[in-house]
Design a protein around this motif. Structure first.
Motif, PDB file in Angstrom:
ATOM      1  N   GLY A   1       1.017  -1.191  -0.034  1.00  0.00           N
ATOM      2  CA  GLY A   1       0.101  -0.120   0.021  1.00  0.00           C
ATOM      3  C   GLY A   1       0.965   1.301  -0.101  1.00  0.00           C
TER       4      GLY A   1
ATOM      5  N   SER B   1       7.022   2.885   3.015  1.00  0.00           N
ATOM      6  CA  SER B   1       8.184   3.529   3.856  1.00  0.00           C
ATOM      7  C   SER B   1       7.908   4.592   4.471  1.00  0.00           C
TER       8      SER B   1
ATOM      9  N   THR C   1       4.338   2.000 -11.100  1.00  0.00           N
ATOM     10  CA  THR C   1       4.501   0.942 -10.034  1.00  0.00           C
ATOM     11  C   THR C   1       3.608  -0.189 -10.537  1.00  0.00           C
TER      12      THR C   1
ATOM     13  N   LEU D   1      -4.926   2.122  -8.877  1.00  0.00           N
ATOM     14  CA  LEU D   1      -3.582   2.844  -9.478  1.00  0.00           C
ATOM     15  C   LEU D   1      -4.125   4.316  -9.426  1.00  0.00           C
TER      16      LEU D   1
ATOM     17  N   CYS E   1      -6.247   9.577  -4.724  1.00  0.00           N
ATOM     18  CA  CYS E   1      -6.305   8.954  -5.974  1.00  0.00           C
ATOM     19  C   CYS E   1      -7.634   9.600  -6.521  1.00  0.00           C
TER      20      CYS E   1
ATOM     21  N   GLU F   1      -0.822  13.167 -12.916  1.00  0.00           N
ATOM     22  CA  GLU F   1      -1.384  12.890 -11.556  1.00  0.00           C
ATOM     23  C   GLU F   1      -0.296  14.155 -10.662  1.00  0.00           C
TER      24      GLU F   1
HETATM   25  P1  NDP Z   1       4.154   3.953  -5.187  1.00  0.00           P
HETATM   26  O1  NDP Z   1       3.573   3.297  -6.349  1.00  0.00           O
HETATM   27  O2  NDP Z   1       5.432   4.517  -5.204  1.00  0.00           O
HETATM   28  O3  NDP Z   1       4.217   3.006  -3.687  1.00  0.00           O
HETATM   29  C1  NDP Z   1       3.262   2.109  -3.172  1.00  0.00           C
HETATM   30  C2  NDP Z   1       3.822   1.199  -2.661  1.00  0.00           C
HETATM   31  O4  NDP Z   1       4.380   0.373  -3.415  1.00  0.00           O
HETATM   32  C3  NDP Z   1       4.766   1.574  -1.495  1.00  0.00           C
HETATM   33  O5  NDP Z   1       4.599   0.636  -0.406  1.00  0.00           O
HETATM   34  C4  NDP Z   1       6.216   1.110  -2.140  1.00  0.00           C
HETATM   35  O6  NDP Z   1       7.128   1.120  -1.246  1.00  0.00           O
HETATM   36  C5  NDP Z   1       5.785  -0.105  -2.963  1.00  0.00           C
HETATM   37  N1  NDP Z   1       6.613   0.018  -4.215  1.00  0.00           N
HETATM   38  C6  NDP Z   1       7.340   0.745  -4.818  1.00  0.00           C
HETATM   39  N2  NDP Z   1       8.116   0.405  -6.015  1.00  0.00           N
HETATM   40  C7  NDP Z   1       7.708  -1.266  -5.901  1.00  0.00           C
HETATM   41  C8  NDP Z   1       8.067  -2.113  -6.717  1.00  0.00           C
HETATM   42  N3  NDP Z   1       9.055  -2.113  -7.666  1.00  0.00           N
HETATM   43  N4  NDP Z   1       7.639  -3.561  -6.405  1.00  0.00           N
HETATM   44  C9  NDP Z   1       6.712  -3.742  -5.438  1.00  0.00           C
HETATM   45  N5  NDP Z   1       6.536  -2.624  -4.573  1.00  0.00           N
HETATM   46  C10 NDP Z   1       6.935  -1.319  -4.716  1.00  0.00           C
HETATM   47  O7  NDP Z   1       3.040   4.958  -4.721  1.00  0.00           O
HETATM   48  P2  NDP Z   1       3.043   6.106  -3.426  1.00  0.00           P
HETATM   49  O8  NDP Z   1       3.161   5.537  -2.166  1.00  0.00           O
HETATM   50  O9  NDP Z   1       3.676   7.356  -4.088  1.00  0.00           O
HETATM   51  O10 NDP Z   1       1.275   6.226  -3.411  1.00  0.00           O
HETATM   52  C11 NDP Z   1       0.689   7.284  -4.430  1.00  0.00           C
HETATM   53  C12 NDP Z   1      -0.029   6.734  -5.375  1.00  0.00           C
HETATM   54  O11 NDP Z   1      -0.829   5.830  -5.230  1.00  0.00           O
HETATM   55  C13 NDP Z   1      -0.914   7.668  -6.429  1.00  0.00           C
HETATM   56  O12 NDP Z   1      -0.357   7.452  -7.709  1.00  0.00           O
HETATM   57  C14 NDP Z   1      -2.203   7.432  -6.145  1.00  0.00           C
HETATM   58  O13 NDP Z   1      -3.162   7.623  -7.002  1.00  0.00           O
HETATM   59  C15 NDP Z   1      -2.112   5.863  -5.720  1.00  0.00           C
HETATM   60  N6  NDP Z   1      -3.418   5.652  -5.251  1.00  0.00           N
HETATM   61  C16 NDP Z   1      -4.416   4.969  -5.677  1.00  0.00           C
HETATM   62  C17 NDP Z   1      -5.625   4.615  -5.043  1.00  0.00           C
HETATM   63  C18 NDP Z   1      -6.661   3.876  -5.694  1.00  0.00           C
HETATM   64  O14 NDP Z   1      -7.374   3.322  -4.981  1.00  0.00           O
HETATM   65  N7  NDP Z   1      -6.694   3.740  -6.992  1.00  0.00           N
HETATM   66  C19 NDP Z   1      -5.875   5.058  -3.685  1.00  0.00           C
HETATM   67  C20 NDP Z   1      -4.884   5.971  -3.072  1.00  0.00           C
HETATM   68  C21 NDP Z   1      -3.522   5.847  -3.774  1.00  0.00           C
HETATM   69  P3  NDP Z   1       7.853   2.450  -0.642  1.00  0.00           P
HETATM   70  O15 NDP Z   1       6.766   3.058   0.168  1.00  0.00           O
HETATM   71  O16 NDP Z   1       8.968   1.954   0.006  1.00  0.00           O
HETATM   72  O17 NDP Z   1       8.259   3.179  -1.853  1.00  0.00           O
END
Ligand code: NDP
Length: 479
Positions: free
Chosen positions: A147, A176, A230, A249, A282, A382
């Motif tokens: 998440g 993180s 991602t 996403l 999002c 975004e």
């Molecule tokens: P990220 O995609 O950067 O990260 C999300 C999670 O994925 C974090 O726990 C991150 O770890 C982990 N992660 C990153 N890279 C990888 C990888 N290669 N493999 C596996 N896990 C990985 O998103 P954000 O945290 O920046 O969140 C914001 C985004 O989330 C926005 O785009 C938003 O729109 C979307 N979102 C979508 C929602 C929906 O319901 N559609 C709801 C809420 C948000 P780490 O934290 O360590 O980087």
């Protein structure tokens, strides 16, 4: 100093490399806590524990699974204030919003506790007298749940609750940036009597810990919320071993104001949904299209609503806190600057607030922009920050075309008092959710999922439970 550890096979432990991730308070930029960072070996042990526990948990009767979820919900309720405070400190949102997030997370546990007992099968008539066909639903296997930091507790609960209710075991990876409150919240499930290994928590960077987790061959399903890019990486990783995926996403949500709409109500709703949680949602309103005849009135009302929003530390519990990360703040300011350079006019905000209390922290006054067009980043990418670009349209067709001119398809909002306009717009908008005369967010009884590049699959509702179940046809023949 707050501290959270990894949860592996029922025990809270430091990472085997004894590395830690620092957690900041975005209103002061000071370190307020730390989280243990998992090594590759820690991730493997967590997945193996989930794999080993799968036969036990998946065969635990649904009523017993439901009892654990309900007890965890009660424990989390008794800690609501403490969990909300921690969430506010690490994420920045006002305390009342943090409480709302914890309550909604508890609601997800309670809802899926009920749904656990409704995992029904089917009997399908056959055309042979000596055959019977039964279809049952079974848990998919060990799940990886990942998440983001904007709603760290809620968005993991939207995966943990249905997966555990379905009988899956899991490894969860919180973000993180904000790992503290969610890890404490998940600990309630262990205290509630979940068997050791049924839920494991690993912490650490997505690119190392997250990647290792999603690529692990014993993981059968990945539930992910985060950025679209991602999500693509995860989808490619999931191809290896043909793992199931649900991806929630990014979004770029339009709000349409038709000529017969209540302009003041639309402006109030737009300001709320564009700026809540500092636009780090999002389903935030990212683009506003107003019928030309209403444009000036709408902008005036929107500026008035925005001016009223009080900004302060989350712990002061005003309307808006800081943004959660420095990168987010810089990206938002870059989007505003780029729009301005291309001819947009910032009619309100878009700058750091003045005053001694804002010298530190990622604070920003929400921005209302006019003279915007689709060449600007604010309309295409975004922003994930408090920016509301307002544009005009003349006809229904033009409004729908502009709203759908995006690779995203998460949520769209429509303000109109004409039934025909409301229905036709709802049908024509390319989004998983359409709000008519309201900007309500995701709620547990209703399916929530993205179209186009906003995702795959759904969360919430009984449909969300299906994402963690597989169908099995049992064909019986007798003499
Ligand atoms: P990220 O995609 O950067 O990260 C999300 C999670 O994925 C974090 O726990 C991150 O770890 C982990 N992660 C990153 N890279 C990888 C990888 N290669 N493999 C596996 N896990 C990985 O998103 P954000 O945290 O920046 O969140 C914001 C985004 O989330 C926005 O785009 C938003 O729109 C979307 N979102 C979508 C929602 C929906 O319901 N559609 C709801 C809420 C948000 P780490 O934290 O360590 O980087």
């Amino acid at each position: 100093m707050e501290q959270v550890q990894l949860l592996i096979d029922g025990t809270f432990v430091d990472g085997e490399d004894h590395r830690w991730i620092e957690v900041l308070d975005p209103s002061s930029e000071e370190v307020i806590g730390r989280a243990a960072e998992a090594s590759p070996g820690d991730v493997d042990r967590a997945v193996e524990a989930a794999h080993r526990t799968f036969p036990t948990w998946s065969q635990t009767p649904p009523s017993a699974r439901a009892a654990v979820l309900r007890k965890a919900a009660a424990l989390a309720s008794s800690r609501l204030d403490e969990l909300a405070r921690l969430l506010t400190l690490e994420q920045g949102k006002p305390l009342k919003e943090a409480k709302g997030e914890i309550r909604a997370s508890i609601d997800a546990l309670e809802y899926y506790a009920e749904e656990a007992r409704r995992i029904y099968g089917e009997t399908i008539p056959t055309d042979q007298a000596n055959r019977r066909s039964i279809v049952i639903r079974q848990p998919v296997g060990p799940v990886a749940a990942i998440g983001p930091w904007n709603y760290p507790v809620l968005l993991l609960c939207w995966k943990v609750a249905p997966a555990l209710a379905a009988g899956c075991t899991m490894v969860a990876k919180p973000p993180s940036v904000t790992p503290l409150a969610v890890t404490r919240f998940l600990a309630c499930l262990i205290e509630a009597g979940l068997p050791a290994g049924a839920l494991n928590v690993v912490l650490g960077p997505g690119r190392t810990v997250g990647e290792r987790l999603v690529r692990h061959p014993l993981i059968r399903k990945i539930g992910f919320t985060g950025e679209t890019r991602t999500g693509e990486t995860i989808m490619k990783a999931a191809a290896e071993g043909m793992k199931r995926i649900s991806l929630e996403l990014g979004g770029h949500c339009p709000l349409l104001v038709f000529p017969d709409a209540d302009v003041e109500a639309a402006a109030k709703a737009a300001a709320y949904r564009a700026f809540r949680n500092m636009g780090q949602i999002c389903n935030a309103v990212n683009r506003i299209y107003v019928h030309r005849a209403l444009h000036d009135r709408f902008v005036e009302a929107m500026v008035e609503e925005t001016r009223r929003l009080r900004i302060g530390r989350g712990i002061d519990d005003l309307d808006l806190g800081p943004m959660t990360t420095r990168e987010g703040l810089e990206k938002t300011m870059d989007h505003i600057e780029e729009a301005r350079a291309k001819g947009a006019r910032v009619v309100y905000g878009g700058h750091r607030p003045a005053g001694a209390s804002f010298e530190k922290g990622y604070f920003l006054v929400p921005a209302v922009l006019v003279n915007v067009d689709h060449s600007m980043k604010v309309t295409r990418e975004e922003t994930f920050g408090p920016v509301a670009p307002v544009m005009t349209f003349d006809t229904f067709e033009e409004a729908i075309g502009l709203a759908n001119d995006t690779p995203y398809g998460l949520v769209a909002y429509v303000f109109t008092n004409d039934l025909k306009t409301a229905l036709l717009a709802a049908e024509r908008l390319e989004a998983g959710t359409v709000g008519i005369n309201n900007v309500a967010g995701g709620e547990v009884p209703f399916p929530y999922g993205g179209w186009k590049e906003s995702g795959l699959g759904v969360e919430l509702s009984h449909h969300g439970l299906e994402e963690y179940l597989l169908l099995k046809h049992i064909r019986i023949e007798f003499k």
